[in-house]
Scaffold this active site. Structure first.
Site, PDB file in Angstrom:
ATOM      1  N   HIS A 101       0.831  -1.223   0.000  1.00 32.16           N
ATOM      2  CA  HIS A 101       0.000   0.000   0.000  1.00 32.16           C
ATOM      3  C   HIS A 101       0.859   1.265   0.000  1.00 32.16           C
ATOM      4  O   HIS A 101       0.481   2.277   0.598  1.00 32.16           O
ATOM      5  CB  HIS A 101      -0.959   0.033   1.202  1.00 32.16           C
ATOM      6  CG  HIS A 101      -1.990  -1.055   1.194  1.00 32.16           C
ATOM      7  ND1 HIS A 101      -3.230  -0.898   0.628  1.00 32.16           N
ATOM      8  CD2 HIS A 101      -1.952  -2.330   1.668  1.00 32.16           C
ATOM      9  CE1 HIS A 101      -3.922  -2.023   0.784  1.00 32.16           C
ATOM     10  NE2 HIS A 101      -3.167  -2.904   1.396  1.00 32.16           N
ATOM     11  N   ASN A 174     -10.531  -2.537   2.291  1.00 32.43           N
ATOM     12  CA  ASN A 174     -10.202  -2.592   0.860  1.00 32.43           C
ATOM     13  C   ASN A 174     -11.462  -2.333   0.039  1.00 32.43           C
ATOM     14  O   ASN A 174     -12.563  -2.276   0.587  1.00 32.43           O
ATOM     15  CB  ASN A 174      -9.658  -3.974   0.495  1.00 32.43           C
ATOM     16  CG  ASN A 174      -8.180  -4.140   0.855  1.00 32.43           C
ATOM     17  OD1 ASN A 174      -7.472  -3.167   1.080  1.00 32.43           O
ATOM     18  ND2 ASN A 174      -7.735  -5.379   0.905  1.00 32.43           N
TER      19      ASN A 174
HETATM   20 FE1  HDE Z   1      -2.833  -4.677   5.433  1.00 32.42          FE
HETATM   21  N1  HDE Z   1      -1.000  -3.933   5.922  1.00 32.42           N
HETATM   22  N2  HDE Z   1      -2.234  -6.496   6.125  1.00 32.42           N
HETATM   23  N3  HDE Z   1      -4.599  -5.524   4.826  1.00 32.42           N
HETATM   24  N4  HDE Z   1      -3.430  -2.933   4.725  1.00 32.42           N
HETATM   25  C1  HDE Z   1      -0.624  -2.669   5.739  1.00 32.42           C
HETATM   26  O1  HDE Z   1       0.488  -1.341   7.316  1.00 32.42           O
HETATM   27  C2  HDE Z   1      -1.152  -6.727   6.882  1.00 32.42           C
HETATM   28  C3  HDE Z   1      -4.995  -6.799   5.012  1.00 32.42           C
HETATM   29  C4  HDE Z   1      -4.662  -2.600   4.266  1.00 32.42           C
HETATM   30  O2  HDE Z   1      -3.327   3.596   3.794  1.00 32.42           O
HETATM   31  C5  HDE Z   1       0.699  -2.364   6.371  1.00 32.42           C
HETATM   32  O3  HDE Z   1       0.857   0.875   7.534  1.00 32.42           O
HETATM   33  C6  HDE Z   1      -1.145  -8.088   7.323  1.00 32.42           C
HETATM   34  C7  HDE Z   1      -6.408  -6.950   4.774  1.00 32.42           C
HETATM   35  C8  HDE Z   1      -4.703  -1.221   3.889  1.00 32.42           C
HETATM   36  O4  HDE Z   1      -1.774   3.427   5.320  1.00 32.42           O
HETATM   37  C9  HDE Z   1       1.065  -3.661   7.078  1.00 32.42           C
HETATM   38  C10 HDE Z   1      -2.262  -8.670   6.786  1.00 32.42           C
HETATM   39  C11 HDE Z   1      -6.827  -5.703   4.430  1.00 32.42           C
HETATM   40  C12 HDE Z   1      -3.426  -0.728   4.159  1.00 32.42           C
HETATM   41  C13 HDE Z   1      -0.087  -4.562   6.711  1.00 32.42           C
HETATM   42  C14 HDE Z   1      -2.945  -7.657   6.049  1.00 32.42           C
HETATM   43  C15 HDE Z   1      -5.706  -4.828   4.457  1.00 32.42           C
HETATM   44  C16 HDE Z   1      -2.665  -1.819   4.683  1.00 32.42           C
HETATM   45  C17 HDE Z   1       1.736  -1.815   5.450  1.00 32.42           C
HETATM   46  C18 HDE Z   1      -2.710 -10.115   6.890  1.00 32.42           C
HETATM   47  C19 HDE Z   1      -8.261  -5.287   4.018  1.00 32.42           C
HETATM   48  C20 HDE Z   1      -2.922   0.675   3.900  1.00 32.42           C
HETATM   49  C21 HDE Z   1       1.871  -0.351   5.808  1.00 32.42           C
HETATM   50  C22 HDE Z   1      -3.127 -10.483   8.180  1.00 32.42           C
HETATM   51  C23 HDE Z   1      -9.213  -5.476   5.077  1.00 32.42           C
HETATM   52  C24 HDE Z   1      -3.213   1.594   5.044  1.00 32.42           C
HETATM   53  C25 HDE Z   1       1.034  -0.169   6.958  1.00 32.42           C
HETATM   54  C26 HDE Z   1      -2.722   2.991   4.688  1.00 32.42           C
HETATM   55  C27 HDE Z   1      -1.337  -1.711   5.099  1.00 32.42           C
HETATM   56  C28 HDE Z   1      -0.171  -5.818   7.164  1.00 32.42           C
HETATM   57  C29 HDE Z   1      -4.143  -7.925   5.336  1.00 32.42           C
HETATM   58  C30 HDE Z   1      -5.817  -3.448   4.113  1.00 32.42           C
HETATM   59  C31 HDE Z   1       2.398  -4.241   6.735  1.00 32.42           C
HETATM   60  C32 HDE Z   1      -0.082  -8.748   8.191  1.00 32.42           C
HETATM   61  C33 HDE Z   1      -7.228  -8.238   4.916  1.00 32.42           C
HETATM   62  C34 HDE Z   1      -5.878  -0.453   3.300  1.00 32.42           C
HETATM   63  O5  HDE Z   1       1.110  -3.502   8.475  1.00 32.42           O
END
Ligand code: HDE
Length: 718
Positions: A101, A174
């Site tokens: 992201h 999302n």
């Molecule tokens: Fe994320 N995800 N994600 N994700 N995600 C990040 O956090 C993570 C998941 C989502 O505009 C990271 O600040 C794991 C689902 C958005 O700043 C990180 C898992 C959904 C954004 C991270 C998921 C998301 C992130 C990277 C599996 C939809 C951007 C930078 C368990 C519901 C937020 C950060 C923004 C960002 C980890 C799965 C949506 C690495 C471990 C499911 C919208 O922490």
């Protein structure tokens, strides 16, 4: 040619320049303050009480254009703290981009509750109607680096931070209601597979490569998400035309501590709309900032995008009756199963003041939640609750990242956490612990108002095992495919053909086809036909029998719920010298009435002189304003103008692309030779503007959206 009488600024330009964008322009920038240095360089010097340029230490700088040297040509002196500080700060301007992201765009706004859920939750934001809670929303692509293009085929992040009166609430969602995996332990593998391949550093922002599909082929739980990913959802027309989903099941907790399960949905007022793939590819070249420009311009013009917040509420007993496990993030609860209840609206009405300070430094955390809302046992959500806090420390470099203005709650917050890098707080207290007799007035816990986790009974052996209730990987994938309209199914097939055609490892292609036939036999066969894959397809072994009795759910399709409109859409008008002024004026008035924006494209950016002698200013020169940037187009051209355009490849491509991208085309009579050269064939989407009265017909046709019936004549359907 008659001499230009007056300049008419295009409506799009008027809207953009109408707002106060003159900030930062000071009178003292007049040439009187500009002096020339010995080397001919220009200096702008402060006058009167103008703010002085200083170092970060507050020392006023006398010369910001020359470093301190021994003689005019001499070596630069180490003593020059002005130079050293400027370079030092510049060298540290970047922070690590998000590992996923990374490319984002954001806006401020508010959330307003319209239907109280006070019966189900103690959270004030979901109980008090009419209160406007400030919000910050960041949209993003997932796979690409910060500098990648907006129109990558990718899931879009839809992260909402609500600064509630009881603490920040982040719904980090999302634009797709399901996810690739069921357990957080697999997330690093997913991200590694989709990102650039590490031995070559490409491809950028694309899933169309070996490692992604290799991993997918070995991960049957991803198949439902792959269907959404290959649908037009991943090439949205605008962030303003996208749904958002909290994805996981959450809980609402009432005053008695009782729980109701809840899913969160954002539904755009402008409707859901996507572009077509060939268009997306070309937009990436023509305007890699297409989405951020669209949102920025809409907000600057006062067209504030708006979404409804809908909830799906269900009890434990109802959850137990579902034929899937609602704790499994690869499953959707369709609106046909649990209807949406609209409870509020989200409006974005202000662009960030500084993209780094806000869009880049905003730190969303899934665990940011006020009392009255709680987590379910979704194992993906639990992993996220660790990962987001951890990632913010890495990116922002300090455990005090919550003190940055964009992250700080707007309600009082106090605890005994102290010190750390970049501590901004001045804490005067002697006592930095609880409990304490010395300081009876310090912050204390409140069992009544504080965050309480739902007292869910938990027991069972400690083990590493996926729940057998998560084992059905194909039934909802199949239901999704069969719920799409014919053009949408065709796009999904084409997307899979495109993606798998970029996979060089035949073993991976074959394995993917094995999954696709499990989802739907014709889907697998059509993709195989498009790939020219002649070998027999060996179906993958499903863990449990795939259900074939799930009814098609129109809520899963974009087009099944399409509502005709031009609100928020853009009309591109190609004009030449000598074009009919009255027609252009009628068109602009009708477009405005229909809620559309008009942008003018002319062979020269200075504009075109119309048949009444007035000069119409252009927003784009022909090469800089290809038709892919618009939802629908008009050719307002004169005979002489068209004659010149016939030898202009950009003009022919402009018209050809509009036709191939299934757009409605309005054309003045003189456009005929250009239409013919571009291969345009008359159909319901070609509206002749031979008479001013036809403008209304054009608007009506354009409101109805793309001409899907044209598609088989411009693109192979397998
Ligand atoms: Fe994320 N995800 N994600 N994700 N995600 C990040 O956090 C993570 C998941 C989502 O505009 C990271 O600040 C794991 C689902 C958005 O700043 C990180 C898992 C959904 C954004 C991270 C998921 C998301 C992130 C990277 C599996 C939809 C951007 C930078 C368990 C519901 C937020 C950060 C923004 C960002 C980890 C799965 C949506 C690495 C471990 C499911 C919208 O922490």
């Amino acid at each position: 040619m008659a001499k230009p009488k007056q300049t008419i600024v295009s409506p799009a330009k008027q809207a953009r320049t109408g707002s106060d964008k003159s900030k930062g322009r000071a009178d003292s920038d007049s040439p009187a303050n500009v002096v020339r240095g010995a080397g001919g360089e220009l200096h702008q010097q402060a006058t009167g009480d103008q703010v002085r340029l200083t170092t970060n230490n507050g020392t006023v700088v006398s010369d910001d254009h020359n470093s301190l040297k021994a003689g005019p040509r001499g070596p630069v002196l180490l003593e020059d703290f002005v130079l050293r500080e400027k370079l030092f700060h510049f060298d540290h301007e970047r922070i690590p981009e998000r590992v996923v992201h990374a490319r984002g765009l954001a806006a401020h706004g508010f959330f307003e509750l319209t239907d109280s859920l006070a019966k189900h939750t103690t959270a004030a934001i979901l109980g008090e109607t009419g209160v406007r809670t400030p919000v910050f929303v960041r949209f993003s692509t997932v796979a690409g680096n910060r500098g990648s293009a907006d129109l990558a085929r990718d899931v879009r992040g839809f992260a909402v931070k609500m600064y509630t009166s009881e603490g920040n609430w982040d719904i980090v969602g999302n634009n797709i209601p399901v996810f690739f995996i069921q357990d957080a332990i697999k997330f690093p593998d997913l991200a590694h597979a989709v990102k650039e391949e590490p031995d070559r550093g490409f491809p950028q922002a694309q899933s169309a490569h070996d490692t992604f599909w290799d991993w997918i082929a070995m991960t049957p739980e991803a198949m439902h998400m792959v269907m959404w990913q290959m649908s037009d959802r991943t090439i949205p027309r605008s962030m303003r035309m996208m749904q958002g989903f909290g994805v996981h099941t959450f809980r609402l907790i009432d005053a008695e501590g009782l729980s109701t399960f809840v899913k969160f949905h954002w539904t755009p007022k402008l409707g859901v709309q996507s572009v077509v793939w060939d268009e997306a590819v070309k937009i990436n070249g023509a305007d890699p900032d297409f989405h951020r420009r669209d949102l920025y311009n809409a907000i600057e013009a006062g067209d504030f995008p708006e979404w409804d917040l809908g909830v799906q509420l269900f009890s434990e007993a109802e959850a137990d009756a579902f034929d899937f496990d609602h704790l499994d993030s690869t499953k959707v609860i369709s609106e046909e199963v649990v209807p949406l209840r609209t409870i509020g609206r989200l409006v974005l009405d202000r662009n960030p003041t500084n993209v780094f300070s806000e869009t880049e430094q905003v730190a969303f955390c899934t665990q940011n939640m006020p009392a009255g809302i709680d987590f379910s046992d979704d194992p993906l959500l639990h992993g996220r609750n660790f990962s987001y806090l951890d990632t913010q420390l890495k990116r922002l470099g300090s455990p005090n990242f919550h003190q940055l203005p964009i992250n700080a709650p707007k309600c009082p917050f106090a605890n005994m956490q102290r010190d750390g890098h970049m501590q901004m707080g001045l804490h005067p207290q002697r006592v930095t612990y609880t409990p304490s007799l010395l300081d009876p007035s310090g912050p204390r816990e409140d069992p009544a108002k504080g965050f309480r986790s739902f007292a869910a009974p938990v027991e069972g052996p400690k083990l590493r095992q996926r729940s057998p209730t998560f084992a059905d990987h194909y039934s909802q994938a199949r239901q999704f495919f069969l719920s799409q309209t014919e053009p949408e199914q065709n796009h999904l097939v084409s997307a899979l053909i495109f993606e798998l055609s970029k996979v060089e490892a035949l073993i991976v292609r074959a394995a993917m086809l094995g999954h696709l036939v499990n989802i739907d036999e014709t889907l697998g066969e059509r993709v195989a036909a498009g790939l020219g894959h002649d070998a027999p397809i060996v179906p993958a072994e499903p863990a449990v029998t795939t259900r074939t009795d799930l009814a098609a759910a129109p809520s899963l399709s974009i087009l099944a719920r399409f509502a005709p409109t031009l609100v928020g859409r853009k009309i591109g008008v190609l004009v030449t010298d000598g074009a009919e002024a009255a027609l252009v004026a009628d068109l602009m008035a009708a477009a405005k009435k229909a809620g559309a924006t008009v942008e003018v494209i002319a062979p020269r950016v200075g504009g075109a002189t119309l048949d009444d002698g007035a000069r119409l200013a252009a927003d784009h020169q022909l090469q800089g304003g290809p038709s892919v940037l618009f939802d629908t187009v008009v050719l307002a051209v004169s005979e002489a103008g068209v004659a010149a355009l016939l030898n202009e490849a950009a003009a022919v491509a402009w018209v050809h692309d509009a036709f191939a991208h299934l757009k409605v085309i309005g054309a003045s009579a003189a456009a005929e030779p250009l239409l013919a050269k571009a291969g345009v064939v008359a159909d319901a989407g070609l509206v002749p503007l031979t008479d001013r009265a036809h403008v209304a017909d054009y608007i009506k046709a354009a409101e109805a959206g793309r001409i899907w019936a044209r598609e088989p004549s411009v693109r192979s359907v397998y």
